[in-house]
Design a protein around this motif. Sequence first.
Motif, PDB file in Angstrom:
ATOM      1  N   TRP A  50      -4.590  48.947 -28.303  1.00 52.43           N
ATOM      2  CA  TRP A  50      -5.158  47.919 -29.166  1.00 52.43           C
ATOM      3  C   TRP A  50      -5.783  46.776 -28.376  1.00 52.43           C
ATOM      4  N   TYR A  51      -5.175  46.388 -27.280  1.00 48.65           N
ATOM      5  CA  TYR A  51      -5.709  45.255 -26.514  1.00 48.65           C
ATOM      6  C   TYR A  51      -7.140  45.531 -26.057  1.00 48.65           C
ATOM      7  N   SER A  52      -7.423  46.769 -25.700  1.00 47.04           N
ATOM      8  CA  SER A  52      -8.749  47.135 -25.200  1.00 47.04           C
ATOM      9  C   SER A  52      -9.720  47.513 -26.315  1.00 47.04           C
ATOM     10  N   SER A  53      -9.288  47.387 -27.570  1.00 48.31           N
ATOM     11  CA  SER A  53     -10.132  47.823 -28.685  1.00 48.31           C
ATOM     12  C   SER A  53     -11.212  46.805 -29.054  1.00 48.31           C
ATOM     13  N   GLN A  54     -11.074  45.572 -28.568  1.00 47.10           N
ATOM     14  CA  GLN A  54     -12.055  44.514 -28.835  1.00 47.10           C
ATOM     15  C   GLN A  54     -12.279  43.720 -27.549  1.00 47.10           C
TER      16      GLN A  54
ATOM     17  N   PHE B 217     -11.553  37.237 -24.549  1.00 52.10           N
ATOM     18  CA  PHE B 217     -12.196  35.927 -24.446  1.00 52.10           C
ATOM     19  C   PHE B 217     -12.194  35.456 -22.992  1.00 52.10           C
ATOM     20  N   PRO B 218     -13.177  34.659 -22.605  1.00 57.01           N
ATOM     21  CA  PRO B 218     -13.209  34.150 -21.227  1.00 57.01           C
ATOM     22  C   PRO B 218     -12.014  33.266 -20.889  1.00 57.01           C
TER      23      PRO B 218
ATOM     24  N   HIS C  70      -3.403  26.896 -20.083  1.00 52.61           N
ATOM     25  CA  HIS C  70      -3.515  25.944 -21.194  1.00 52.61           C
ATOM     26  C   HIS C  70      -4.555  26.414 -22.207  1.00 52.61           C
ATOM     27  N   ALA C  71      -5.767  26.690 -21.758  1.00 54.74           N
ATOM     28  CA  ALA C  71      -6.837  27.077 -22.671  1.00 54.74           C
ATOM     29  C   ALA C  71      -6.624  28.460 -23.263  1.00 54.74           C
TER      30      ALA C  71
ATOM     31  N   ASP D  43      -6.369  32.062 -31.401  1.00 53.91           N
ATOM     32  CA  ASP D  43      -5.719  32.767 -30.300  1.00 53.91           C
ATOM     33  C   ASP D  43      -6.790  33.245 -29.322  1.00 53.91           C
ATOM     34  N   LYS D  44      -6.631  32.899 -28.042  1.00 56.31           N
ATOM     35  CA  LYS D  44      -7.574  33.328 -27.015  1.00 56.31           C
ATOM     36  C   LYS D  44      -6.979  34.401 -26.101  1.00 56.31           C
ATOM     37  N   SER D  45      -5.700  34.717 -26.290  1.00 53.12           N
ATOM     38  CA  SER D  45      -5.078  35.765 -25.484  1.00 53.12           C
ATOM     39  C   SER D  45      -5.212  37.135 -26.137  1.00 53.12           C
ATOM     40  N   ILE D  46      -5.072  37.177 -27.453  1.00 46.49           N
ATOM     41  CA  ILE D  46      -5.318  38.399 -28.221  1.00 46.49           C
ATOM     42  C   ILE D  46      -6.381  38.079 -29.253  1.00 46.49           C
ATOM     43  N   ASN D  47      -7.455  38.817 -29.228  1.00 50.14           N
ATOM     44  CA  ASN D  47      -8.534  38.608 -30.193  1.00 50.14           C
ATOM     45  C   ASN D  47      -7.975  38.761 -31.616  1.00 50.14           C
TER      46      ASN D  47
END
Length: 256
Positions: A132-136, A139-140, A161-162, A210-214
């Motif tokens: 699933w992580y590689s399915s989308q 984020f930078p 942080h970001a 969330d920027k760690s998991i789309n």
Amino acid sequence: MIKKIHLTLLLVLTVVFGFSNLKAQKKDNPAKIKNVVLVHGAFVDGSGWKGVYDILTKRGYDVTIAQIPLTSLKDDNAAVRRILDKLDGQAVLVGHSWGGTVITEASSHKNVGSLVYVTAFQPDKGESTDTWYSSQPGFPEAGILPPDNEGFAYYDVEKFHAGFAADLSHDQATFMAHSQKPILASSFITAVTAADWHTKPTFGIVPTSDKSINPIILRNMYKRSGTKVTEIKGASHAVFISHPQEVANVIIEASK
């Protein structure tokens, strides 16, 4: 005649107050499950659940926080199952991020009554976290680094942080970055062997920032499984820390 009126009035009051109490009980809708097990994800430990723990214990729940080793899906699953084995009755099993994969693997345990996925992976049998992580596209801001010489993955301190905790203070995010707990990277490609979200009540939380998991990944997983979803606007991957009341509310709902 007066005695008869008094008896009639007493009967009416009994019915009225009895009905009112019944309505109050229905409105309160007490929990059927009193145990809660909280499972952290990669790069953090169980201490981040403190806010959720405080809210739930004040409501009378028996809360246990699993400290998983992050050394393999097998090891993490075993740590959670040891807790479940000791419980008197069923539990709401809650996982954050990688912890979602872990609670999925543990979901077949007889003491799991319902599941809560807090911006968490929800694979099916034969699927891995990376499925699933590689399915989308990522984020930078995301900062998962390639594994080191021992196979452990860390989160980039400069991006923590970001990428992980944008709605927490800079100082808190910096402390989390420097106290992070690495995960053996091979864990992410290990397939789960159980997925009782097919048959047990399942709830999910999607933090919209969330920027760690789309968040698209989260919505796709939860739509497939029929998970009841709560979206928290503006929340980061660290939603379990930054929005403890909203997270606790979903857990309370799952207990009913």
